[in-house]
Design a protein around this motif. Structure first.
Motif, short mmCIF file in Angstrom:
data_model
loop_
_atom_site.label_atom_id
_atom_site.label_comp_id
_atom_site.label_asym_id
_atom_site.label_seq_id
_atom_site.Cartn_x
_atom_site.Cartn_y
_atom_site.Cartn_z
N MET A 117 0.82 -1.21 0.00
CA MET A 117 0.00 0.00 0.00
C MET A 117 0.85 1.26 0.00
SD MET A 117 -3.03 -0.37 -0.48
CE MET A 117 -3.66 0.96 -1.47
N TYR A 120 2.22 1.66 -3.36
CA TYR A 120 1.27 2.19 -4.34
C TYR A 120 1.24 3.71 -4.30
CZ TYR A 120 -3.14 3.73 -6.26
OH TYR A 120 -4.09 4.43 -6.96
N VAL A 121 1.12 4.25 -3.08
CA VAL A 121 1.03 5.71 -2.93
C VAL A 121 2.30 6.37 -3.47
CG1 VAL A 121 0.81 7.59 -1.28
CG2 VAL A 121 -0.53 5.52 -0.99
N GLU A 124 2.48 6.30 -7.27
CA GLU A 124 1.56 7.22 -7.93
C GLU A 124 2.04 8.66 -7.82
OE1 GLU A 124 -0.31 6.40 -10.08
OE2 GLU A 124 -2.03 5.20 -9.55
N ILE A 128 2.83 11.26 -10.93
CA ILE A 128 2.32 12.62 -11.10
C ILE A 128 3.47 13.62 -11.23
CG2 ILE A 128 1.02 14.47 -9.97
CD1 ILE A 128 -0.74 12.30 -8.74
N ASN A 154 -0.70 4.69 -14.99
CA ASN A 154 -1.90 4.59 -14.15
C ASN A 154 -2.69 3.33 -14.45
OD1 ASN A 154 -3.50 5.54 -12.12
ND2 ASN A 154 -4.87 6.63 -13.49
N LEU A 158 -3.59 0.35 -11.78
CA LEU A 158 -4.93 -0.15 -11.45
C LEU A 158 -4.91 -1.67 -11.35
CD1 LEU A 158 -7.20 2.18 -13.61
CD2 LEU A 158 -7.06 2.09 -11.14
N LEU A 161 -3.37 -2.55 -8.11
CA LEU A 161 -4.27 -2.40 -6.96
C LEU A 161 -5.12 -3.64 -6.75
CD1 LEU A 161 -5.83 1.16 -6.89
CD2 LEU A 161 -4.57 0.02 -5.10
#
Lengths: 476, 111
Positions: A117, A120-121, A124, A128, A154, A158, A161
């Motif tokens: 987790m 993942y953050v 991402e 960006i 992205n 997904l 995730l």
């Protein structure tokens, strides 16, 4: 150490924001932050213990500090420092520095997290920040390249995730170590996300265009550290779970050759460098235990070569053959290419020796061939003509190049036992074979690979193919 | 059944990203795909029950698992900010490519 780590990760994001609010202080704040990261990285490297920082009521959310993290954090600090040094002479706005530091901080976060987790953050945020840096010139082309990058990254995330929630369902925890008890589809989905982010094998088809069409400092940052954030979690998983190592090694070998073949038929200097990045990522995957030093060597060299390529009179190698560059540009270029080819004296040599040492016999054979391939690609740069007239190297770039070249020399201290006679003979022999092959076969080559697979729809389509492939590999 | 529908949503979004020619439609397809992923988290969370996870000593209910719901909040925020960034990019591109056909944009912008 716990407080220090959390303060350091938070500080980089905070400094990134502050730069935007106090544009007058942008350089000082940015350099201060990178200096801190460098110091922290060295401390983690020298500290031999493995540290775990566990969140209360954690569900597997943990931070993990070991030597591997230390190497990667140090690489990130050195590359970012070089890129910032280059930008000082480029009249960049505070917004650029702000994004660069936020990118730097989120990359560091990837190098210390040990659960799906937080990863993942961090990934991402990297996506960006990289998007904003790539689209910084605001031309149509840069916006399209950035948009394409963000789209692919992205979509891959997904899938990732979905994989992450399957891991949670199987273990009630997001920790990396739960991957092995998860269903095969979870492993396949998570691998797909990370392979795409890291530009491995066919999932790396987006990389050449993105890295070659970005501005010079951004390319250096992307190839130097950003792609390594996709590979790092894979290495971590490989080190924590022995069962995954064969899959990683196979992917690594395929990637090493894929990048080399892609670069062989290229005429554009920046695209050659980007394709070579793909092949070097394969080297990282082959030996997770030795990957730290290899990443350091590769990050330094790639940022040097990308920064140099921005000052060459042309991007096309055929034109560079016609129009000789100034000798002061040629020297850093050739030193970087030698390190890349694994010539003794440079970190590239000791890193390659360390990687080859930790492989089995047949894997070592395969990787030796790949290393000849790398030397073959960089022969294209080494044998470019040069002269003592015309536009020389800019003073700012001279400082940055000297800094990186010193780092390339000093990097040898991490593994000085590499300097044995058989190792050196082997390295020089491989380079000799490669140079011979270059003159006989590659230089007269006029053929170019079609770029149809790099079209946007195909890049997304390849994801589904890779997913099926991974699923069968895991299932078998 | 519910799970199959949710996964079908993910799949439909993915197919849309590949086969829609218009950039705006591609962005919307990606939103559909991420909606599917978010829904999948809530489906996984409701495996054990549907009760709101607030501790209540009086009556014993089957709680939904709060963890996937908590983490997916982060993903929703990230997804929506990426969506916004992409739309800004599409707006900028629309100045010179009013039809926003990706094939054309790609043709004009690849060397």
């Amino acid at each position: 150490m716990t407080v220090l780590t959390i303060a350091w990760i938070t500080l980089s994001l905070f400094v990134g924001l502050t730069i935007y609010l106090l544009p007058k202080l942008d350089r000082y704040l940015a350099f201060g932050m990178v200096l801190l990261s460098g110091g922290y990285g060295v401390q983690v490297l020298l500290d031999q213990t493995l540290r775990e920082i566990v969140l209360l009521d954690h569900f597997g959310v943990t931070l993990l500090l070991d030597q591997l993290s230390g190497y990667f954090i140090l690489t990130n600090a050195l590359v970012t420092a070089a890129v910032l040094g280059y930008c000082i002479f480029q009249q960049k706005s505070a917004f650029f520095y702000s994004q660069a530091i936020i990118l730097h901080g989120s990359i560091n976060a990837v190098f210390i997290c040990a659960d799906f987790m937080s990863l993942y953050v961090a990934l991402e945020v990297i996506g960006i920040a990289a998007f904003l840096l790539v689209s910084y010139p605001k031309t149509n082309r840069s916006i399209w390249v950035a948009l394409r990058y963000l789209f692919i990254s992205n979509t891959a995330m997904l899938f990732y995730l979905v994989g992450a929630v399957l891991v949670y369902q199987a273990n009630n925890s997001f920790a990396f170590t739960g991957l092995i008890n998860s269903p095969p589809e979870a492993i396949a989905l998570i691998f797909l996300g990370l392979l795409t982010k890291g530009g491995i094998f066919l999932s790396g088809l987006w990389l050449p265009l993105t890295h070659s069409e970005s501005e010079t400092p951004v390319s250096a940052m992307l190839s130097g550290v950003v792609v390594k954030t996709g590979v790092f979690p894979l290495l971590r998983c490989g080190l924590l779970m022995e069962e995954l190592t064969p899959t990683l090694q196979l992917l690594g070998m395929a990637t090493a050759f894929f990048g080399v073949i892609y670069a062989l038929f290229e005429k554009d200097s920046k695209r050659i460098l980007a394709s070579s990045t793909i092949s070097q990522l394969g080297w990282l995957m082959v030996a997770p235990a030795a990957a730290g030093m290899y990443a350091l060597g590769h990050g330094l060299v790639k940022s040097l070569l990308f920064l140099m390529s921005g000052s060459l009179p042309s991007r096309n190698l055929d034109e560079l053959q016609e129009k000789p560059m100034h000798t002061s540009l040629w020297i850093p270029l050739i030193l970087g290419s030698l390190s890349m080819s694994g010539f003794p004296l440079w970190i590239g040599f000791s890193a390659k020796a360390l990687t080859l040492k930790s492989l089995g016999s047949w894997q070592e054979m395969v990787m030796n061939v790949a290393s000849v391939g790398t030397a073959l690609i960089f022969a294209k740069f080494i044998f470019l003509p040069h002269k003592r007239q015309g536009e020389g190297i800019k003073p700012g770039l001279k400082w940055v190049a000297s800094f990186l070249i010193c780092a390339l020399l000093l990097g040898n201290i991490f593994y000085w036992p590499a300097y044995t006679l058989p190792n050196m003979l082997k390295a020089v022999g491989a380079i000799a074979v490669a140079w011979l092959a270059y003159f006989v076969m590659v230089k007269p080559l006029k053929f170019q690979l079609p770029r149809v697979l790099e079209k946007f729809e195909h890049l997304i389509g390849v994801m589904s193919a890779i997913l099926v492939l991974l699923f069968w590999t895991v299932f078998a | 059944m519910l799970e199959a529908c949710v996964l079908a949503t993910v799949f439909v979004g993915f197919i849309g990203i590949i086969f829609k020619h218009n950039l705006l439609m591609k962005i919307i397809s990606m939103d559909v795909m991420s909606t599917g992923v978010i829904a999948y988290y809530t489906v996984i969370a409701s495996r054990l029950g549907f009760g709101t996870p607030i501790l209540n000593p009086e009556n014993d209910v089957q709680y939904a698992d709060p963890v996937p719901q908590a983490v997916i909040l982060t993903a929703i925020v990230i997804g929506f900010s990426i969506q916004a960034l992409m739309l800004v990019g599409a707006m900028k591109l629309a100045h010179d490519n009013p039809t926003l056909e990706t094939d054309r944009i790609e043709q004009d912008n690849t060397p």
